[in-house]
Write a protein that holds these residues in place. Structure first.
Motif: not given
Length: 256
Positions: A73, A115, A118-119, A151-152, A155, A158-159, A164, A201
């Motif tokens: 990252s 978080a 970041q948002f 972005y959500s 994210r 990724s979780h 990627r 982003s």
């Protein structure tokens, strides 16, 4: 015993740097400085984007270890802190355990932003880039909303453990689908500017810069690998947006 401790210290510091997006020459230099400051007679290390190879000789005893890196990252604050720590050790007699404690403090102080920050950064950044590319009026709130969803989605992907490239592809799809859907509500909106702002982003700018710096430093293997990764990420984002645009142009009853 000392050689084993130095190997673990070097691999631990190198892993932290590589997972945080540091350049190859910086990782090798940091490992060298830390090991020498703790009593190593010689240090040889090879760093690639996916692994560390380290050989250390201390008090006539040599040892070699390899560490596989699976996640990467960007955490430039951690890179800077570890870099500063390694240079503060020069000219001193240090114990590996003390340096490990220092690395522990670095980790505690560079855990990243909450978080919500970041948002917020994704929203502000996406809106600002959209404005930079000519968005105005109702384009700006649309860009903010689209940036938040993009972005959500990335994210969340990724979780879930998705690769990627797949996460960025999903982000491209969300950007294109959201922007085009909003044109049905906001008829004066420029969907292209909203899409551009919302995907900024995801653009691998830091990775691309690191690849160029590695190449300029002579680390051609790492530079080429990182450059290829950056290009594949850009292609995944473009493919996601392009897939939605292609479907919309062919099947949607609404004009674009």
């Amino acid at each position: 015993m000392l050689t084993e401790q130095l190997l673990e210290l070097g691999l631990y510091a190198g892993t932290l740097l590589l997972e945080s997006g540091a350049e190859v020459y910086r990782i090798e230099d940091t490992i060298y400085r830390m090991a020498r400051a703790c009593g190593a007679d010689s240090v040889e290390t090879i760093v690639t984007p996916t692994g560390l190879y380290l050989t250390i000789t201390a008090k006539g005893v040599s040892g070699t270890k390899v560490r596989r890196i699976r996640t990467r990252s960007t955490n430039l604050a951690r890179v800077s802190a570890i870099n500063t720590l390694s240079r503060s050790l020069s000219g001193q007699n240090n114990l590996p355990d003390d340096v490990l404690d220092g690395l522990g403090e670095v980790i505690a102080n560079t855990t990243g932003y909450p978080a919500w920050v970041q948002f917020l950064a994704a929203i502000v950044g996406g809106t600002a880039f959209a404005n930079l590319f000519g968005a105005s009026g109702m384009d700006l709130p649309a860009a903010a909303f689209c940036s938040l969803l993009v972005y959500s989605s990335v994210r969340g992907a990724s979780h879930l453990g998705l690769p990627r490239l797949l996460a960025d592809f999903i982000g491209g799809i969300v950007a294109g689908a959201t922007a085009l859907s909003l044109t049905a509500v906001i008829t004066t909106m420029h969907y292209d500017r909203v899409i551009i702002g919302s995907i900024m982003s995801l653009v691998p700018g830091v990775l691309l810069t690191t690849a160029v710096r590695d190449m300029l430093s002579g680390d051609l293997l790492s530079g080429t690998a990182r450059m290829s990764e950056a290009l594949f990420i850009a292609a995944a984002i473009a493919a996601g947006v392009g897939a939605v645009l292609g479907w919309w142009l062919r099947w949607s009853p609404l004009p674009v």
